[in-house]
Design an enzyme around this catalytic site. Structure first.
Site, short mmCIF file in Angstrom:
data_model
loop_
_atom_site.label_atom_id
_atom_site.label_comp_id
_atom_site.label_asym_id
_atom_site.label_seq_id
_atom_site.Cartn_x
_atom_site.Cartn_y
_atom_site.Cartn_z
N TYR A 32 0.76 15.41 -8.25
CA TYR A 32 0.04 16.40 -7.45
C TYR A 32 0.90 16.95 -6.32
O TYR A 32 2.00 16.45 -6.07
CB TYR A 32 -1.26 15.80 -6.89
CG TYR A 32 -1.07 14.83 -5.75
CD1 TYR A 32 -0.54 13.56 -5.95
CD2 TYR A 32 -1.42 15.20 -4.45
CE1 TYR A 32 -0.37 12.68 -4.89
CE2 TYR A 32 -1.25 14.32 -3.38
CZ TYR A 32 -0.72 13.06 -3.61
OH TYR A 32 -0.54 12.20 -2.56
N ARG A 51 9.34 20.25 -5.72
CA ARG A 51 9.02 18.82 -5.76
C ARG A 51 8.04 18.52 -6.89
O ARG A 51 8.13 17.49 -7.56
CB ARG A 51 8.45 18.36 -4.42
CG ARG A 51 8.24 16.84 -4.38
CD ARG A 51 7.86 16.33 -3.01
NE ARG A 51 6.60 16.87 -2.58
CZ ARG A 51 6.10 16.75 -1.35
NH1 ARG A 51 6.78 16.10 -0.43
NH2 ARG A 51 4.94 17.27 -1.04
N ARG A 100 -6.74 5.87 -26.76
CA ARG A 100 -6.18 5.37 -25.51
C ARG A 100 -5.08 4.38 -25.84
O ARG A 100 -5.36 3.27 -26.29
CB ARG A 100 -7.28 4.69 -24.69
CG ARG A 100 -6.75 4.16 -23.36
CD ARG A 100 -7.69 3.17 -22.70
NE ARG A 100 -7.09 2.62 -21.48
CZ ARG A 100 -6.21 1.63 -21.44
NH1 ARG A 100 -5.83 1.02 -22.56
NH2 ARG A 100 -5.71 1.21 -20.30
N HIS A 102 -0.80 3.15 -24.60
CA HIS A 102 0.18 3.30 -23.52
C HIS A 102 1.32 4.25 -23.87
O HIS A 102 1.95 4.81 -22.98
CB HIS A 102 0.75 1.93 -23.13
CG HIS A 102 -0.22 1.10 -22.35
ND1 HIS A 102 -1.44 0.71 -22.87
CD2 HIS A 102 -0.17 0.59 -21.09
CE1 HIS A 102 -2.08 0.00 -21.96
NE2 HIS A 102 -1.34 -0.08 -20.88
N LYS A 150 5.40 12.01 -6.59
CA LYS A 150 4.09 12.25 -5.96
C LYS A 150 3.01 12.06 -7.03
O LYS A 150 2.43 13.01 -7.56
CB LYS A 150 4.06 13.65 -5.31
CG LYS A 150 3.02 13.76 -4.20
CD LYS A 150 3.30 14.94 -3.30
CE LYS A 150 2.13 15.29 -2.40
NZ LYS A 150 1.73 14.29 -1.43
N GLU A 182 7.59 4.56 5.50
CA GLU A 182 6.75 5.73 5.74
C GLU A 182 5.34 5.21 5.99
O GLU A 182 5.12 4.00 6.05
CB GLU A 182 6.80 6.71 4.54
CG GLU A 182 6.33 6.10 3.22
CD GLU A 182 6.32 7.11 2.06
OE1 GLU A 182 6.48 8.31 2.29
OE2 GLU A 182 6.11 6.65 0.92
N LEU A 206 8.46 9.15 -0.12
CA LEU A 206 8.38 10.52 -0.63
C LEU A 206 9.31 11.43 0.18
O LEU A 206 9.36 11.33 1.40
CB LEU A 206 6.93 11.02 -0.51
CG LEU A 206 6.67 12.37 -1.18
CD1 LEU A 206 6.66 12.23 -2.69
CD2 LEU A 206 5.35 12.96 -0.71
C1 LIG Z 1 3.28 8.81 0.88
C2 LIG Z 1 3.59 10.12 1.52
N1 LIG Z 1 4.71 10.24 2.25
C3 LIG Z 1 5.04 11.40 2.86
C4 LIG Z 1 4.20 12.51 2.78
C5 LIG Z 1 4.59 13.78 3.50
O1 LIG Z 1 4.98 14.78 2.61
P1 LIG Z 1 4.87 16.32 2.97
O2 LIG Z 1 5.54 16.51 4.28
O3 LIG Z 1 5.57 17.01 1.87
O4 LIG Z 1 3.41 16.65 3.04
C6 LIG Z 1 3.04 12.44 2.03
C7 LIG Z 1 2.18 13.61 1.89
O5 LIG Z 1 1.14 13.58 1.30
C8 LIG Z 1 2.72 11.22 1.38
O6 LIG Z 1 1.61 11.09 0.62
#
Ligand SMILES: Cc1ncc(COP(=O)(O)O)c(C=O)c1O
Length: 295
Positions: A32, A51, A100, A102, A150, A182, A206
């Protein structure tokens, strides 16, 4: 009534449905994006779509919509929902298959979904007091080893966020091998002696679009920065701690595990950076510079 996009059609969000055999439903097999919209224009759009393409290729999906096709969908959502300041959610799952199992099917039959929801309007004459400050806890990162994708599988993130809420804080900073990476839905920055520090990109976090934007702003305004590991104990010693994301922008953190950071208010480097961020955003949507030229 909100209008959403599902597999080529714009329809009422509450009536949009997907089959129970969708691998997004059965396996969490999908990715997403969340893209902010200011003054009717998606912000840092190319970076988000790049991304998304990376996430799709990382989960072995060959499906791709071009950036202009995604833009057409997003512009239509903005227009049909008559929203100026909003956040657009895009999701692609691998789609439905008869059994279903894997094994990843050789052919994608993706489910493509997009919806939009309002964001509070951006204030031109913002005051520090208008910006919500965060208080955070730290927790062991129980997520998987590919946090650079993501992926829609966010159960661990939800559980870790819930721990913060239950202890009266706003969010959780995640720690692996004694290093803070993070938070549950944002990137992490600290400031020490005027230097902005953020963990380097890796499979443990991320690659935030906001993170990239802030580093570019630091470079442009000659604020020193480092991409290096942040040991957990350094959080409480920092002069400033920030969390960043597309919808939160830059949030000052004023408490970590109950310890007050700096003076317990948004710090001076945050104030500078937030000001630059708002100025550049304004220039972008006034058309004074292009999205690409901003970095
Ligand atoms: C785990 C995580 N880290 C960092 C971010 C920040 O990413 P962005 O600045 O692209 O929104 C997000 C955004 O949803 C996130 O879910």
């Amino acid at each position: 009534m909100s209008v959403a996009y599902l597999n080529g059609e714009f329809q009422n969000l509450e009536q949009a449905t997907v089959p129970v055999l969708d691998r997004g439903f059965l396996f969490g097999d999908g990715v997403y994006e969340v893209i902010p919209v200011y003054a009717g224009k998606p912000f840092r759009f190319s970076s988000h779509i790049k991304r998304l393409h990376k996430s799709l290729s990382a989960i072995l999906m060959s499906f791709e919509l071009s950036e202009s096709e995604w833009l057409r969908i997003c512009e239509e959502l903005i227009a049909q929902n008559e929203l100026d300041n909003a956040s657009i959610y895009l999701q692609v799952t691998r789609g439905s298959y008869i059994d279903r199992h894997h094994d990843i099917p050789a052919l994608d039959t993706p489910t493509v979904f997009a919806m939009i929801s309002p964001l509070p309007p951006v204030k031109k004459d913002w005051q520090v007091a208008d910006i919500k400050s965060y208080s955070v806890i730290t927790e062991e990162d129980i997520r998987w080893q590919r946090c650079d994708i993501k992926a829609i599988t966010l159960l661990a993130n939800c559980m870790l966020k819930q721990k913060a809420l239950e202890s009266g804080a706003d969010d959780t900073i995640l720690v692996r091998n004694n290093e803070a990476s993070e938070a549950t839905s944002s990137n992490l920055f600290i400031v020490r002696d005027g230097v902005i520090i953020t963990p380097p990109l890796s499979e443990h976090l991320l690659a935030g679009v906001t993170r990239e934007f802030i580093l570019a702003l630091a470079s442009r305004h000659e604020i020193p920065f480092e991409e290096r590991a942040i040991p957990e104990h350094e959080l409480e010693l920092a002069d400033e701690v920030w969390l960043t994301s597309s919808t939160k922008e830059i949030r000052p953190v004023i408490r970590v595990n109950g310890v007050t950071i700096g003076e317990g208010v948004a710090g001076p480097v945050w104030c500078r950076m937030y000001q630059y961020y708002q100025e550049l955003k304004e220039q972008l949507y006034l058309g004074q510079i292009s999205d690409e030229a901003a970095l």
